[in-house]
Every structure is written in C-alpha cells, then in structure tokens.
Design a protein around this motif. Structure first.
Motif, PDB file in Angstrom:
ATOM      1  N   ASN A 146     -36.588  -2.864  25.741  1.00  0.00           N
ATOM      2  CA  ASN A 146     -36.771  -2.579  27.183  1.00  0.00           C
ATOM      3  C   ASN A 146     -37.644  -1.045  27.132  1.00  0.00           C
ATOM      4  OD1 ASN A 146     -33.892  -1.839  26.492  1.00  0.00           O
ATOM      5  ND2 ASN A 146     -34.522  -0.218  27.550  1.00  0.00           N
TER       6      ASN A 146
ATOM      7  N   LYS B  71     -41.550   1.897  23.882  1.00  0.00           N
ATOM      8  CA  LYS B  71     -40.788   1.964  24.719  1.00  0.00           C
ATOM      9  C   LYS B  71     -40.674   3.120  25.534  1.00  0.00           C
ATOM     10  CE  LYS B  71     -36.110   1.850  23.742  1.00  0.00           C
ATOM     11  NZ  LYS B  71     -35.315   0.619  24.015  1.00  0.00           N
TER      12      LYS B  71
ATOM     13  N   GLU C 240     -24.844  -4.712  24.089  1.00  0.00           N
ATOM     14  CA  GLU C 240     -25.568  -4.171  22.634  1.00  0.00           C
ATOM     15  C   GLU C 240     -24.240  -4.196  21.631  1.00  0.00           C
ATOM     16  OE1 GLU C 240     -25.906  -2.774  25.468  1.00  0.00           O
ATOM     17  OE2 GLU C 240     -27.892  -1.902  25.629  1.00  0.00           O
TER      18      GLU C 240
ATOM     19  N   SER D 297     -33.130  -1.931  21.707  1.00  0.00           N
ATOM     20  CA  SER D 297     -33.438  -2.959  22.551  1.00  0.00           C
ATOM     21  C   SER D 297     -34.753  -2.971  23.187  1.00  0.00           C
ATOM     22  CB  SER D 297     -32.263  -2.551  23.684  1.00  0.00           C
ATOM     23  OG  SER D 297     -32.296  -1.282  24.215  1.00  0.00           O
TER      24      SER D 297
ATOM     25  N   SER E 139     -31.124  -3.405  29.063  1.00  0.00           N
ATOM     26  CA  SER E 139     -31.474  -4.233  27.879  1.00  0.00           C
ATOM     27  C   SER E 139     -31.880  -5.456  28.311  1.00  0.00           C
ATOM     28  CB  SER E 139     -30.275  -4.124  26.909  1.00  0.00           C
ATOM     29  OG  SER E 139     -30.177  -2.696  26.454  1.00  0.00           O
TER      30      SER E 139
ATOM     31  N   ARG F 259     -40.217   6.128  25.128  1.00  0.00           N
ATOM     32  CA  ARG F 259     -38.944   7.151  24.865  1.00  0.00           C
ATOM     33  C   ARG F 259     -39.426   8.666  24.826  1.00  0.00           C
ATOM     34  NH1 ARG F 259     -34.216   4.901  21.124  1.00  0.00           N
ATOM     35  NH2 ARG F 259     -33.353   3.306  22.621  1.00  0.00           N
TER      36      ARG F 259
HETATM   37 MG    MG Z   1     -31.363   0.482  24.348  1.00  0.00          MG
END
Ligand code: MG
Ligand code: TXA
Length: 313
Positions: free
Chosen positions: A140, A50, A175, A138, A146, A52
């Motif tokens: 993405n 991700k 979501e 999600s 998403s 992140r």
């Molecule tokens: Mg998300």
C-alpha cells in the motif's frame, strides 16, 4: 501501466524481480510489495513506490527456513519458533549474520533483520523461482491500509510497480506477528496473524518494547543506526578533519575523504547508497561527516529524516 499477472505467470514475475523490478505478490497475510532484498537500488525503489517519508525496516521473505542462517544468527529460541510457525504469519527480528548480503537499507541501517517464510503457496513458488530473498512491506502507499486483493494493490500502486501477481484474496488479512529475539527477553513488536499466546507457550512471557528499545520498535525509530562520528548537515564548506558526503556533481573541496550519495543528484540513488556510505565514513580519524544539502523531494524527505535523527543523537 502495472501488469496484472495470473497465478500461472510465476516465471515472468520472478524474472522481473531478478531484473531489479518491483512486483507485488500475495502472502497469507496481505499483499507484499516485493523487491530483491540484496539490491540497494530495488530496496530504494520500494520506499519510493510506497511514498514513505521514513526508512522503516522491511521484512525479508525467504522460501524456506533452512535459508535463515545464511542471513541471520539463529539461536535456540529462533529455531524453535521457526520450526513451529514457518511457513506462516510470524516475522522474527534477529541479528544479521556476519556476511549477510541483504541491503542495509532493507533494515534501515540496523544490525538486525526481520525474516519470515510466508505461508502462501504462490509466494513460496515465487520465492523459489527468484532464488533470492525478497524484501516486502505491505503493498500500500504509506499511511494507507494493507491490501488483501490485487485490486487493492492496483488502486494505489498502478504505475509505480512493474506487476502484481494475482493470487486472489489473502486468507489471514492482517500482517504477521513481529517478535524481536535480539535481546535477552523476547519482545512483541507487532501483534498479528499468529496469536501471542501460542508464542508464549513456547518462549514464556513476551515483553513490550520500552523506549530504551527504541531502535527495535516500529514507529519508534528515533535512534536507529547513528554513526559514532558526528554528522554535520547542510554543509556547503568543509571544516578541518572532516569527511564529505556529496550530493550532485559540484562539491566543496578540502575533505579528508569523500563519498558520493549520488553524483548525478538523484535522491533514489542517494537512498540506495545512504547507509553503506555512512558506515564507510564512520571512522575516528574524521572530526565529522559533512553532508551536503539533500532536496526535500521524493526519497529526499526520508533521507533528511534519517540524517536528522542520526545527527541529533
Ligand atoms: Mg504496512
Ligand atoms: O504480514 C506481513 O508481515 C507483511 C507481508 C507482506 O509479509 N509485511 C509487512 O511489512 O507488514 P511492513 O514493512 O509493512 O512491516 C514491517 C514491520 C514494521 O513494523 C517494522 O518496523 C518491523 O516489521 N521490522 C522490520 N524489520 C525490523 C527490524 N530490523 N527491527 C525492528 N522492527 C523491524
């Protein structure tokens, strides 16, 4: 590089997940980026895919409500909501069960866990075939919207995950609603696929999270799990009574006890170990936990973010 699997290829998707690989799959809300929730390595790989910059806690997906009690403490409110809304777009934040086998990284070191049973036949079949809980944010890249089709997933994650199971477009498209039941008053952490009014009919009014609830509220995770023993970051030597969290093969001597985040200096391995080793060293016999410098690349950024938050509590 990422294979697109037809809906009939459930067994192949399940085998990949059991082998520790990442597989995106459709749910009724959005596509999830799935990994074995009991594997620290798989969960670290989710964060890496991700991109992140932080370890946000992830939702753990189950094939049936009856499994929830293996992983979390179910009170009467949770039982009511599970019975009414599962399978469906509702995630419940609950206290972990005492012997919960789910990776601490999946819930970013918290004593709580978000669980849901998705209302999509393919997701349920996949979860049953894997036979393990699946952590899935999600599917993405961080900061993007998403995905609701397999093409959306591939446009951002091609080459970053083993496969995407193509189940066509998602029905709900937003979501799941996230409700926190770990306190006396239920909190609405995220509005989503189940209308709040429907939940309030059963539980009474939901409260909004206050700054006091910071650890529980998405995006307000400043005081997540923080050890009781102080952390000393970017340590290159050891002070009296300190424990050491080491990164890389060479480390300063003199620590009362030492654990490796990653002996080979790998940030993804360090992420997988982070919360477990922090807990292991969080003992009053140490004056501090000295943490060696972690490079600001890949998951190193998320590790440093987490360590800074834990250190400045
Ligand atoms: Mg998300
Ligand atoms: O519809 C959905 O829920 C999708 C599909 C794939 O199931 N999943 C999803 O996951 O949206 P993610 O990781 O993008 O969002 C998880 C949300 C975040 O807002 C996070 O902060 C919250 O759930 N959350 C998860 N575990 C939590 C915990 N232990 N405490 C508080 N919040 C938690």
């Amino acid at each position: 590089m990422t294979i697109r699997l037809a809906a009939s290829a459930i067994d192949q998707a399940a085998a990949l997940l059991r082998g520790g690989e990442l597989v995106a799959f459709p749910t009724e809300t959005v596509y999830g980026l799935g990994g074995d929730a009991t594997s620290d390595d798989s969960v670290a790989a989710i964060f890496a895919a991700k991109g992140r910059p932080r370890f946000n806690p992830l939702i753990v997906h189950l094939s049936h409500a009856s499994q929830a009690e293996i992983f979390a403490q179910i009170d009467s409110r949770a039982a009511l909501l599970m019975q009414r809304f599962w399978s469906g777009p509702l995630s419940l934040v609950l206290r972990r069960a005492p012997l919960c086998p789910i990776s601490l990284l999946a819930s970013a070191g918290l004593e709580t866990l978000a669980l849901r049973v998705p209302g999509h036949p393919l997701a349920l079949e996949l979860l049953r075939a894997v036979g393990r809980p699946i952590a899935a944010p999600s599917a993405n890249r961080s900061g993007r919207v998403s995905p609701t089709t397999a093409d959306h997933v591939l446009s951002e994650l091609d080459g970053h995950i083993a496969a995407v199971l193509d189940g066509g477009p998602c029905r709900v498209g937003i979501e799941s609603t996230v409700i926190d039941l770990t306190g006396k008053t239920p909190l609405l952490l995220r509005p989503g696929g189940i209308a709040i009014e429907e939940v309030e009919t059963l539980l009474g009014p939901l409260a909004a999270p206050s700054p006091k609830d910071a650890p529980r509220a998405p995006g307000m995770l400043a005081s997540h799990y923080a050890p009781n023993v102080p952390l000393r970051l970017n340590a290159t030597s050891i002070g009296p009574g300190e424990a050491l969290l080491a990164f890389g093969p060479d480390f300063p001597s003199g620590a009362k006890e030492m654990r490796w985040l990653s002996k080979r200096g790998d940030v993804e391995e360090a992420a997988a170990n982070l919360f477990g080793v922090l807990r292991a060293l969080d003992r009053p016999e140490f004056t501090a936990i000295a943490v060696m410098p972690i490079p600001e690349r890949g998951l190193g950024r998320a590790i440093n973010d987490r360590l800074r938050r834990a250190a400045t509590r």
